[in-house]
Design an enzyme around this catalytic site. Sequence first.
Site, PDB file in Angstrom:
ATOM      1  N   ASP A   1       0.615  -1.399  -0.098  1.00  0.00           N
ATOM      2  CA  ASP A   1      -0.023   0.174  -0.141  1.00  0.00           C
ATOM      3  C   ASP A   1       1.215   1.383  -0.264  1.00  0.00           C
ATOM      4  O   ASP A   1       1.885   1.154   0.099  1.00  0.00           O
ATOM      5  CB  ASP A   1      -0.897   0.128   1.262  1.00  0.00           C
ATOM      6  CG  ASP A   1      -1.355   1.572   1.451  1.00  0.00           C
ATOM      7  OD1 ASP A   1      -2.107   1.988   0.568  1.00  0.00           O
ATOM      8  OD2 ASP A   1      -1.190   1.576   2.335  1.00  0.00           O
TER       9      ASP A   1
ATOM     10  N   GLY B   1      -8.871  10.795  -3.089  1.00  0.00           N
ATOM     11  CA  GLY B   1      -9.811  11.562  -2.562  1.00  0.00           C
ATOM     12  C   GLY B   1     -11.439  12.497  -3.132  1.00  0.00           C
ATOM     13  O   GLY B   1     -11.282  12.825  -2.496  1.00  0.00           O
TER      14      GLY B   1
ATOM     15  N   ASP C   1      -0.053   5.198   0.631  1.00  0.00           N
ATOM     16  CA  ASP C   1      -0.560   6.346   2.020  1.00  0.00           C
ATOM     17  C   ASP C   1      -1.072   5.900   3.226  1.00  0.00           C
ATOM     18  O   ASP C   1      -1.470   4.329   3.773  1.00  0.00           O
ATOM     19  CB  ASP C   1      -1.938   6.921   1.138  1.00  0.00           C
ATOM     20  CG  ASP C   1      -2.069   7.869   0.554  1.00  0.00           C
ATOM     21  OD1 ASP C   1      -0.514   8.477   0.435  1.00  0.00           O
ATOM     22  OD2 ASP C   1      -2.724   7.491  -0.879  1.00  0.00           O
TER      23      ASP C   1
HETATM   24  C1  XBP Z   1      -4.839   6.233   0.910  1.00  0.00           C
HETATM   25  C2  XBP Z   1      -6.198   7.064  -0.053  1.00  0.00           C
HETATM   26  C3  XBP Z   1      -5.534   8.363  -0.661  1.00  0.00           C
HETATM   27  C4  XBP Z   1      -5.140  10.019  -0.274  1.00  0.00           C
HETATM   28  C5  XBP Z   1      -5.999  10.691  -1.120  1.00  0.00           C
HETATM   29  O1  XBP Z   1      -5.108   5.398  -0.710  1.00  0.00           O
HETATM   30  O2  XBP Z   1      -7.458   6.940  -0.114  1.00  0.00           O
HETATM   31  O3  XBP Z   1      -7.309   8.693  -1.286  1.00  0.00           O
HETATM   32  O4  XBP Z   1      -5.794   9.824   1.230  1.00  0.00           O
HETATM   33  O5  XBP Z   1      -5.055  10.688  -2.020  1.00  0.00           O
HETATM   34  P1  XBP Z   1      -3.559   4.348   0.055  1.00  0.00           P
HETATM   35  P2  XBP Z   1      -5.978  10.783  -3.532  1.00  0.00           P
HETATM   36  O6  XBP Z   1      -3.705   4.090   1.229  1.00  0.00           O
HETATM   37  O7  XBP Z   1      -4.393   3.328  -0.504  1.00  0.00           O
HETATM   38  O8  XBP Z   1      -2.630   4.301  -1.011  1.00  0.00           O
HETATM   39  O9  XBP Z   1      -6.202  12.788  -3.113  1.00  0.00           O
HETATM   40  O10 XBP Z   1      -5.007  11.043  -4.589  1.00  0.00           O
HETATM   41  O11 XBP Z   1      -7.545  10.471  -4.336  1.00  0.00           O
HETATM   42 MG    MG Z   2      -3.248   2.903   3.263  1.00  0.00          MG
END
Ligand code: XBP
Ligand code: MG
Length: 234
Positions: free
Chosen positions: A11, A54, A13
């Site tokens: 993953d 987002g 974020d």
């Molecule tokens: C985590 C998320 C992301 C970010 C925002 O993704 O939900 O949406 O908070 O990103 P993961 P965007 O843990 O699956 O990596 O604004 O680019 O959508």
């Molecule tokens: Mg994540």
Amino acid sequence: MKHLFSALIFDVDGTLAETEELHRKAFNDVFKNNGLKWHWDKSLYAKLLRIAGGKERIQFYQTHFPQQNGLLSDNDIALIHKKKTEIYASLVKKGALTLRPGIRSIITAALEQKICLAVATSTSYSNLVSLTKSCFDKKPEEIFSSIATGNLVKQKKPAADLYNLVLKETSLNSKECLAIEDSRIGLMAAKGANIPTLVSPSIYHLAENFSEADYTCVTLEREQLPKELRQLLF
Ligand code: XBP
Ligand code: MG
């Protein structure tokens, strides 16, 4: 000896780096710059993080929370989100992100051992490019041989689409892979694709239920990793 796992699926974020405070800042900056009287504080953002992506998060907010301006159309949301991504990229470029402890050594060891590395993230490809450029001075493809980002699938996490896309691209059996996640929705996504999962919760997800995880660890530093992963890598 045959290793337990042939691939690690990361993953992004919260797992590669603690990115969510930077995403939150980018959301709040874009709201302000565009005359929206919205401010996502930490406790609200913790609730909104149940919605991956987002654009989906903004849509969910304006549908479920009282706000002062009129509803944004899908086009407005797409535009606001595009600007949010630009703000996020400029913050990352200035060096606002560091990898979570342990990530660099896992990735370095896996590349040395020729273990397949992949990504399954709800965020966009461009945000992944910003992160790998800033933290590794590399393009994502120089590290990861399969890259599933939110823009490529119909449903983001907790749906299994992103993980299923990695399985399809790599032709690997789910049980040969290990997903590395930080959140409950990420765990649900990986488990939905039948992939064994290690969870190391990030700051916003510390209190969530990870009972379905195959492994949990407080940080991703070598001494805290499950034995199977340590033996594979080091
Ligand atoms: C985590 C998320 C992301 C970010 C925002 O993704 O939900 O949406 O908070 O990103 P993961 P965007 O843990 O699956 O990596 O604004 O680019 O959508
Ligand atoms: Mg994540």
